[in-house]
Write a protein that holds these residues in place. Structure first.
Motif, PDB file in Angstrom:
ATOM      1  N   PRO A 156      -6.217  -0.185  -7.988  1.00  0.00           N
ATOM      2  CA  PRO A 156      -6.902   0.550  -7.210  1.00  0.00           C
ATOM      3  C   PRO A 156      -6.415   1.731  -6.596  1.00  0.00           C
ATOM      4  N   VAL A 157      -7.303   2.791  -6.374  1.00  0.00           N
ATOM      5  CA  VAL A 157      -6.837   4.149  -5.888  1.00  0.00           C
ATOM      6  C   VAL A 157      -8.027   4.522  -5.112  1.00  0.00           C
ATOM      7  N   ALA A 158      -7.754   4.779  -3.894  1.00  0.00           N
ATOM      8  CA  ALA A 158      -8.773   5.238  -2.718  1.00  0.00           C
ATOM      9  C   ALA A 158      -8.375   6.567  -2.423  1.00  0.00           C
ATOM     10  N   MET A 159      -9.333   7.435  -2.711  1.00  0.00           N
ATOM     11  CA  MET A 159      -9.099   8.810  -2.380  1.00  0.00           C
ATOM     12  C   MET A 159      -9.911   9.591  -1.408  1.00  0.00           C
ATOM     13  N   PHE A 160      -9.383  10.084  -0.255  1.00  0.00           N
ATOM     14  CA  PHE A 160     -10.278  10.591   0.794  1.00  0.00           C
ATOM     15  C   PHE A 160      -9.931  12.073   0.765  1.00  0.00           C
ATOM     16  N   VAL A 161     -11.246  12.892   0.652  1.00  0.00           N
ATOM     17  CA  VAL A 161     -11.110  14.513   0.769  1.00  0.00           C
ATOM     18  C   VAL A 161     -12.072  14.886   1.471  1.00  0.00           C
ATOM     19  N   ASP A 162     -11.625  16.093   1.951  1.00  0.00           N
ATOM     20  CA  ASP A 162     -12.639  16.942   2.948  1.00  0.00           C
ATOM     21  C   ASP A 162     -13.392  17.577   2.315  1.00  0.00           C
ATOM     22  N   GLN A 163     -13.671  17.894   1.139  1.00  0.00           N
ATOM     23  CA  GLN A 163     -14.718  18.664   0.418  1.00  0.00           C
ATOM     24  C   GLN A 163     -14.639  18.576  -1.139  1.00  0.00           C
ATOM     25  N   THR A 164     -15.791  18.363  -1.557  1.00  0.00           N
ATOM     26  CA  THR A 164     -15.809  17.936  -3.071  1.00  0.00           C
ATOM     27  C   THR A 164     -17.303  18.914  -3.682  1.00  0.00           C
ATOM     28  N   LEU A 209      -3.544   4.866  -1.689  1.00  0.00           N
ATOM     29  CA  LEU A 209      -4.420   5.608  -0.692  1.00  0.00           C
ATOM     30  C   LEU A 209      -3.912   6.929  -0.637  1.00  0.00           C
ATOM     31  N   ILE A 210      -4.978   7.969  -1.254  1.00  0.00           N
ATOM     32  CA  ILE A 210      -4.640   9.358  -1.111  1.00  0.00           C
ATOM     33  C   ILE A 210      -5.633   9.984  -0.062  1.00  0.00           C
ATOM     34  N   ASP A 211      -4.880  11.075   0.405  1.00  0.00           N
ATOM     35  CA  ASP A 211      -5.803  11.914   1.406  1.00  0.00           C
ATOM     36  C   ASP A 211      -5.353  13.191   1.029  1.00  0.00           C
ATOM     37  N   LEU A 212      -6.503  13.921   0.504  1.00  0.00           N
ATOM     38  CA  LEU A 212      -6.453  15.441   0.034  1.00  0.00           C
ATOM     39  C   LEU A 212      -7.490  16.424   0.737  1.00  0.00           C
ATOM     40  N   ALA A 213      -6.995  17.287   1.171  1.00  0.00           N
ATOM     41  CA  ALA A 213      -8.032  18.284   1.830  1.00  0.00           C
ATOM     42  C   ALA A 213      -8.887  18.837   0.656  1.00  0.00           C
ATOM     43  N   ILE A 252       0.938  -1.200   0.011  1.00  0.00           N
ATOM     44  CA  ILE A 252       0.175   0.054   0.193  1.00  0.00           C
ATOM     45  C   ILE A 252       0.859   1.219   0.041  1.00  0.00           C
ATOM     46  N   LEU A 253       0.508   2.194  -0.888  1.00  0.00           N
ATOM     47  CA  LEU A 253       1.411   3.484  -0.892  1.00  0.00           C
ATOM     48  C   LEU A 253       0.240   4.408  -0.321  1.00  0.00           C
ATOM     49  N   VAL A 254       0.538   5.291   0.668  1.00  0.00           N
ATOM     50  CA  VAL A 254      -0.202   6.269   1.298  1.00  0.00           C
ATOM     51  C   VAL A 254       0.458   7.723   0.790  1.00  0.00           C
ATOM     52  N   VAL A 255      -0.375   8.438   0.062  1.00  0.00           N
ATOM     53  CA  VAL A 255      -0.118   9.809  -0.315  1.00  0.00           C
ATOM     54  C   VAL A 255      -0.796  10.703   0.940  1.00  0.00           C
ATOM     55  N   GLU A 256       0.149  11.315   1.701  1.00  0.00           N
ATOM     56  CA  GLU A 256      -0.500  12.215   2.901  1.00  0.00           C
ATOM     57  C   GLU A 256       0.662  13.421   3.202  1.00  0.00           C
ATOM     58  N   TYR A 263     -14.071   7.065  -3.668  1.00  0.00           N
ATOM     59  CA  TYR A 263     -14.035   8.386  -3.657  1.00  0.00           C
ATOM     60  C   TYR A 263     -14.688   8.828  -2.334  1.00  0.00           C
ATOM     61  N   VAL A 264     -14.058   9.244  -1.096  1.00  0.00           N
ATOM     62  CA  VAL A 264     -14.796   9.265   0.021  1.00  0.00           C
ATOM     63  C   VAL A 264     -14.597  10.806   0.440  1.00  0.00           C
ATOM     64  N   VAL A 265     -15.852  11.338   0.838  1.00  0.00           N
ATOM     65  CA  VAL A 265     -15.836  12.787   0.977  1.00  0.00           C
ATOM     66  C   VAL A 265     -15.961  12.744   2.535  1.00  0.00           C
ATOM     67  N   ASP A 266     -15.596  13.887   3.170  1.00  0.00           N
ATOM     68  CA  ASP A 266     -15.551  14.199   4.860  1.00  0.00           C
ATOM     69  C   ASP A 266     -14.421  13.773   5.469  1.00  0.00           C
ATOM     70  N   GLY A 267     -13.319  13.528   4.527  1.00  0.00           N
ATOM     71  CA  GLY A 267     -11.879  13.223   5.271  1.00  0.00           C
ATOM     72  C   GLY A 267     -11.974  11.613   5.517  1.00  0.00           C
ATOM     73  N   LEU A 268     -10.663  11.521   5.877  1.00  0.00           N
ATOM     74  CA  LEU A 268     -10.062  10.234   6.308  1.00  0.00           C
ATOM     75  C   LEU A 268     -10.226   9.899   7.812  1.00  0.00           C
ATOM     76  N   GLN A 269     -11.138   8.990   8.100  1.00  0.00           N
ATOM     77  CA  GLN A 269     -11.252   8.574   9.520  1.00  0.00           C
ATOM     78  C   GLN A 269     -10.538   6.961   9.765  1.00  0.00           C
ATOM     79  N   MET A 270     -10.001   6.834  10.544  1.00  0.00           N
ATOM     80  CA  MET A 270      -9.005   5.622  10.787  1.00  0.00           C
ATOM     81  C   MET A 270     -10.014   4.474  10.572  1.00  0.00           C
TER      82      MET A 270
END
Length: 194
Positions: free
Chosen positions: A78-86, A54-58, A7-11, A102-109
């Motif tokens: 596969p690419v999983a992206m967590f974003v705070d807003q969209t 796994l990418i976490d972008l505000a 797993i590659l995490v981009v944060e 594509y998950v909105v409302d940010g990344l929760q553990m």
């Protein structure tokens, strides 16, 4: 889901990156690499060959999403992206870029594991559907070539469609080739002679 995934995490935030890695390791994955800047994604993918990204972008933007599709090879993993807003356009751009989750409302553990599982399942489903679509397209093209080859033989030899197919099939068996290869050769030759 296999535990031996890479797993590659981009944060960008080092503390948050550590939390994500800890959460992934707690879920049983030990081959985890972190990247602080999305600009280094292409190099990191070549270096680590991750099974999932796994990418976490505000605040994602269209340029980042388009760049992502070019460098992350979303057809290969596969690419999983967590974003705070969209917004609707960014969501569509993410899907067009090939993002599997594509998950909105940010990344929760506590959501990392189910989101990764969903991303992998969706990626595999899309890959299977694409493979089936490609096979159907090939079959249709092969059918067109075969029908065209039969038509050529029917006109040139004055034989029935069944006899034309039998002749193509016999030629293929005699030459140890596939029926479609003989049909394609016949169509190509006819195109050259016309």
């Amino acid at each position: 889901m296999p535990k031996n995934l890479s797993i590659l995490v981009v944060e960008a935030n080092p503390d948050k990156a550590r939390q994500i890695i800890d959460a992934l390791m707690a879920a049983g994955w030990s081959d985890v690499h972190a990247l602080a800047q999305i600009s280094g994604l292409e190099r990191s993918i070549k270096m680590h060959a991750p099974d999932i990204v796994l990418i976490d972008l505000a605040n994602p933007d269209r340029d980042t999403l388009e760049h992502l599709s070019l460098i992350s090879d979303t057809k290969a993993r596969p690419v999983a992206m967590f974003v705070d807003q969209t917004d609707e356009d960014l969501t569509q751009a993410a899907l067009t870029a090939g993002v599997s989750a594509y998950v909105v409302d940010g990344l929760q553990m506590n959501r990392i594991k189910p989101v990764l599982e969903t991303a992998i399942a969706r990626f595999q489903l899309m890959r299977k559907m694409q493979s089936e679509l490609d096979a159907a397209k090939r079959a249709l093209e092969d059918r067109k070539v075969l029908d065209r080859a039969k038509g050529i033989l029917m006109r040139q030899r004055g034989i029935s469609e069944e006899d034309a197919y039998s002749l193509i099939r016999k030629t293929a068996m005699d030459q140890g080739r596939k029926v479609i290869d003989v049909a394609q050769a016949l169509v190509t030759a006819a195109d050259l002679l016309s």
